[in-house]
Design a protein around this motif. Structure first.
Motif, short mmCIF file in Angstrom:
data_model
loop_
_atom_site.label_atom_id
_atom_site.label_comp_id
_atom_site.label_asym_id
_atom_site.label_seq_id
_atom_site.Cartn_x
_atom_site.Cartn_y
_atom_site.Cartn_z
N UNK B 313 0.82 -1.21 0.00
CA UNK B 313 0.00 0.00 0.00
C UNK B 313 0.85 1.26 0.00
N UNK B 314 1.99 1.18 0.69
CA UNK B 314 2.88 2.34 0.71
C UNK B 314 3.41 2.63 -0.70
N UNK B 315 3.82 1.57 -1.37
CA UNK B 315 4.36 1.75 -2.73
C UNK B 315 3.27 2.29 -3.65
N UNK B 316 2.05 1.78 -3.48
CA UNK B 316 0.96 2.28 -4.31
C UNK B 316 0.76 3.78 -4.10
N UNK B 317 0.79 4.19 -2.82
CA UNK B 317 0.60 5.61 -2.53
C UNK B 317 1.73 6.45 -3.12
N UNK B 318 2.95 5.98 -2.92
CA UNK B 318 4.10 6.75 -3.43
C UNK B 318 4.03 6.83 -4.96
N UNK B 319 3.64 5.73 -5.57
CA UNK B 319 3.50 5.73 -7.03
C UNK B 319 2.47 6.77 -7.45
N UNK B 320 1.35 6.75 -6.72
CA UNK B 320 0.27 7.69 -7.03
C UNK B 320 0.75 9.14 -6.91
N UNK B 321 1.41 9.45 -5.80
CA UNK B 321 1.81 10.84 -5.59
C UNK B 321 2.94 11.22 -6.55
N UNK B 322 3.83 10.27 -6.85
CA UNK B 322 4.91 10.59 -7.79
C UNK B 322 4.34 10.87 -9.17
N UNK B 323 3.34 10.06 -9.54
CA UNK B 323 2.65 10.30 -10.81
C UNK B 323 2.06 11.70 -10.79
N UNK B 324 1.42 12.03 -9.66
CA UNK B 324 0.88 13.37 -9.50
C UNK B 324 1.97 14.42 -9.66
N UNK B 325 3.14 14.11 -9.07
CA UNK B 325 4.28 15.03 -9.18
C UNK B 325 4.68 15.25 -10.63
N UNK B 326 4.76 14.15 -11.37
CA UNK B 326 5.18 14.24 -12.77
C UNK B 326 4.17 15.07 -13.56
N UNK B 355 13.49 18.54 -9.78
CA UNK B 355 13.94 17.42 -8.95
C UNK B 355 13.34 17.48 -7.57
N UNK B 356 13.35 18.68 -6.99
CA UNK B 356 12.80 18.87 -5.64
C UNK B 356 11.32 18.49 -5.62
N UNK B 357 10.59 18.90 -6.66
CA UNK B 357 9.16 18.59 -6.70
C UNK B 357 8.94 17.09 -6.72
N UNK B 358 9.76 16.38 -7.49
CA UNK B 358 9.63 14.93 -7.55
C UNK B 358 9.87 14.32 -6.19
N UNK B 359 10.95 14.78 -5.55
CA UNK B 359 11.30 14.25 -4.24
C UNK B 359 10.17 14.54 -3.26
N UNK B 360 9.67 15.80 -3.29
CA UNK B 360 8.63 16.18 -2.35
C UNK B 360 7.37 15.36 -2.59
N UNK B 361 7.02 15.16 -3.88
CA UNK B 361 5.77 14.44 -4.14
C UNK B 361 5.87 13.00 -3.66
N UNK B 362 7.04 12.37 -3.82
CA UNK B 362 7.13 11.00 -3.30
C UNK B 362 7.18 11.02 -1.78
N UNK B 363 7.78 12.07 -1.23
CA UNK B 363 7.84 12.19 0.23
C UNK B 363 6.43 12.33 0.80
N UNK B 364 5.59 13.11 0.10
CA UNK B 364 4.19 13.25 0.52
C UNK B 364 3.53 11.88 0.53
N UNK B 365 3.85 11.08 -0.49
CA UNK B 365 3.31 9.72 -0.55
C UNK B 365 3.72 8.90 0.65
N UNK B 366 5.00 8.99 1.02
CA UNK B 366 5.49 8.22 2.17
C UNK B 366 4.81 8.69 3.45
N UNK B 367 4.75 10.03 3.61
CA UNK B 367 4.21 10.56 4.87
C UNK B 367 2.72 10.23 5.01
N UNK B 368 1.97 10.50 3.93
CA UNK B 368 0.52 10.33 4.05
C UNK B 368 0.07 8.92 3.68
N UNK B 369 0.99 8.11 3.17
CA UNK B 369 0.62 6.74 2.83
C UNK B 369 0.87 5.77 3.97
#
Lengths: 242, 388
Positions: B313-326, B355-369
């Protein structure tokens, strides 16, 4: 109460009890179950609703722990193991089959069969090879790329059987495997179970309320009100119901 | 967020470029017509000649100051420049020979003044690129060598300069709007006098220099030099505030501070939206966990560890937010480009911000996932298997 090892038995239940406690209320569901399943047997646990059948299924499947008693799986006491150990044994030793198939709709047939092997950390090449073998064995080798939603109920259950066999478990634990199927398909599935049992020596434990399946089993264990009841059902006395 | 960063970064760059174009290693001192209020007006109107601003004496004094490398003087002849009968906003400026070197402008065509032009008071001029546009026809591309009439004098155009930053000097405006003539020519032709009509009375205005570009040796001491310079001018010019001073370096620092505040505000807005978005993601994932509890039960029955479910589930969330980031980056860059395309406002999207946006978006995934994934892992397989 004996606890020493007994060679041929896959499953040995010794005085299994399960009591649910809700506040002050104590509800005994299993009141001392003693049963064995030998290697290569096709055993049916038959009971009406409320007989403790589901609870026994959960304990057999190591999804639940008994309040008292001992559960030997291939001569290892597994009743009181930790979460992680239980999950590992579920993965390697028990092949689950559900009434409603429980396939993953977003995965292909092949990927569905591979799921238990994934959790056993088996490398991809071997997984794919074994998935193909298993699909062929249940007669669906040509359907590997399909989605479960594109398959009929009988085909879905065949895939579920293939999935259950993927880690070469000690026994297959089937929960009403024909409950969602029509009579014809249901007979085909039972036939497949027989084939696996006879030809490959797969041990099968089936839990059902359906007495019509009675004649299929090598051994019938009747559950009544949390106890094993040796009195044969009425239909056993009268002959096969149809 | 990318768009915001790009816009703010772009605004910053263009503002800084403007200031830097004035030169961070110099102090600009300019003449300013004293405010015509109270006593000064009556005393001024008494005499026909109004005299103010920077003088040759100031110049030679400033040149002798510490840390001053050189002084470039400009003076505005104060002639109306007409195109036919219309008055233009162009200015006829007498300048020093170093003016081109010490400004951000470059020579587009022709040549710059030679020392001989200065020595012999030759009537030649170098024009800014806007002058050509205003004074000549559209098709007239090569105007070097042509004659330009200003008032009763005629100058031969020898070059065209272009200041790409369009930077403005105080009081005398942009370099691209100037008709430059050698200072000596200007002095010989016009002296320091200018007639000036104001209402019914006309006046003679006498300004020796309109602008000094004071170039310093060491930028580190530019504050000090500016202080001494203004001290000197205060003393010699007395109470009449007929001069002003700009230190681009100071402006630069101020501008940077303003921009930093701007960026912080933008950043906070982006941060808040990230939190809001993160909570949204968390809710979606919690709903997804609830919806897929049967799958979770099945997976557990098939032998998945709690950690396997958590990770899934964590990976799914991070994938989702990273996609959002992209997607966000693509949209942001798109918006920035559109803005630049339609408004000409420069926007800068740097690789680090992407780059920062990508990192932040996956970080958001980790934190909120993490919470939904934990919830998924904690599901009791028995109950979830029974659920439909």
């Amino acid at each position: 109460m004996t606890t020493e090892a007994h060679g041929g038995d896959i499953v040995r239940l010794i005085d299994i009890r399960k009591t649910y406690i809700t506040g002050d209320l104590r509800v005994p569901v299993l009141k001392g179950i003693n049963a064995t399943v030998s290697r290569g047997e096709f055993v049916g646990f038959i009971g009406t609703s409320g007989s403790g059948k589901s609870t026994l299924l959960n304990i057999l499947g190591m999804l639940d722990v008994p309040t008292a008693g001992e559960y030997f799986l291939e001569d290892v006491e597994v009743g009181q193991l930790s979460d992680v150990e239980q999950a590992t044994i579920r993965n390697r030793k028990i092949g689950f089959i559900f009434q409603s198939f429980n396939l993953f709709a977003y995965l292909s047939v092949e990927q569905n069969i591979e799921v238990p092997m994934l959790y056993a950390r088996i490398p991809g090449r071997i997984r794919r090879k074994r998935a193909l073998e298993l699909a062929r064995r249940v007669g669906l080798g040509h359907r590997l790329g399909h989605r479960p939603t594109q398959l009929s109920g009988g085909e879905c259950q065949r895939i579920a059987i293939a999935r259950a066999l993927s880690n070469q478990p000690a026994f297959i634990l089937a929960d009403e495997p024909t409950g969602n199927l029509d009579e014809k398909t249901s007979n085909e599935i039972m036939e497949l179970f027989h084939e696996l049992n006879r030809e490959q020596g797969v041990t099968i434990v089936m839990v059902t309320h359906n007495p019509a399946l009675g004649p299929h089993y090598d051994k019938i264990i009747r559950l009544r009100d949390g106890r094993i009841d040796d009195t044969p059902f009425e239909w056993e006395v009268r002959g096969t119901p149809k | 967020m990318i768009a915001m960063l790009a816009i703010s970064e772009g605004a910053k760059r263009s503002a800084l470029a403007q200031i830097e174009a004035m030169g961070i290693d110099r102090i600009i001192v300019f003449s300013k017509r004293p405010s015509l209020t109270g006593k000064s007006e009556s005393s001024n109107s008494a005499s026909m000649i109004e005299r103010y601003g920077l003088t040759q004496r100031d110049r030679s004094h400033i040149e002798r100051m510490d840390n001053v490398d050189q002084v470039i003087g400009l003076f505005d002849v104060r002639k109306k420049i007409l195109k036919g009968l219309t008055r233009t906003n162009l200015k006829l400026i007498g300048c020093d020979i170093n003016f081109l070197n010490e400004s951000p402008a470059f020579l587009e065509k022709g040549r710059w003044f030679t020392p001989a032009d200065f020595k012999n008071n030759v009537p030649v001029c170098v024009i800014g690129k806007n002058v050509r546009r205003e004074m000549f026809e559209l098709g007239d591309t090569n105007v070097v060598g042509e004659m330009l009439r200003v008032d009763d004098k005629v100058y031969r155009i020898i070059g065209i300069i272009n200041n790409p930053y369009e930077s403005q000097y105080p009081e005398i405006g942009g370099q691209n709007d100037m008709i430059l003539i050698p200072q000596t020519t200007g002095r010989a032709f016009y002296k320091d006098y200018a007639f000036y009509r104001e209402g019914r009375s006309s006046k003679i205005i006498r300004v020796e220099f309109d602008l000094f570009l004071v170039k310093v040796n060491d930028t580190a001491y530019i504050d000090n030099t500016a202080k001494r310079l203004s001290g000197y001018l205060e003393k010699t010019h007395g109470e009449i505030a007929d001069w002003g001073m700009v230190v681009p370096f100071e402006l630069l620092k101020q501008q940077e501070q303003t921009q930093n505040i701007f960026t912080i505000v933008m950043g906070s807005i982006a941060g808040i939206s990230l939190i809001v978005g993160g909570i949204g993601i968390m809710n979606i994932m919690l709903a997804s966990v609830f919806e897929r509890r049967k799958e979770i039960g099945t997976r557990r029955a098939l032998g998945a560890q709690k950690s396997d479910i958590l990770l899934q589930f964590l990976i799914e969330t991070v994938f989702l937010t990273s996609l959002g980031g992209v997607i966000g980056i693509a949209v942001g860059v798109g918006i920035a480009r559109t803005i630049t395309y339609y408004s000409g406002m420069p926007t800068v999207y740097s690789w680090w911000s992407i780059g920062l946006s990508l990192v932040i978006s996956s970080l958001v995934g980790v934190i909120f996932g993490t919470y939904p994934a934990y919830q998924a892992a904690q599901q009791n397989p028995i109950t979830v298997l029974r659920s439909e």
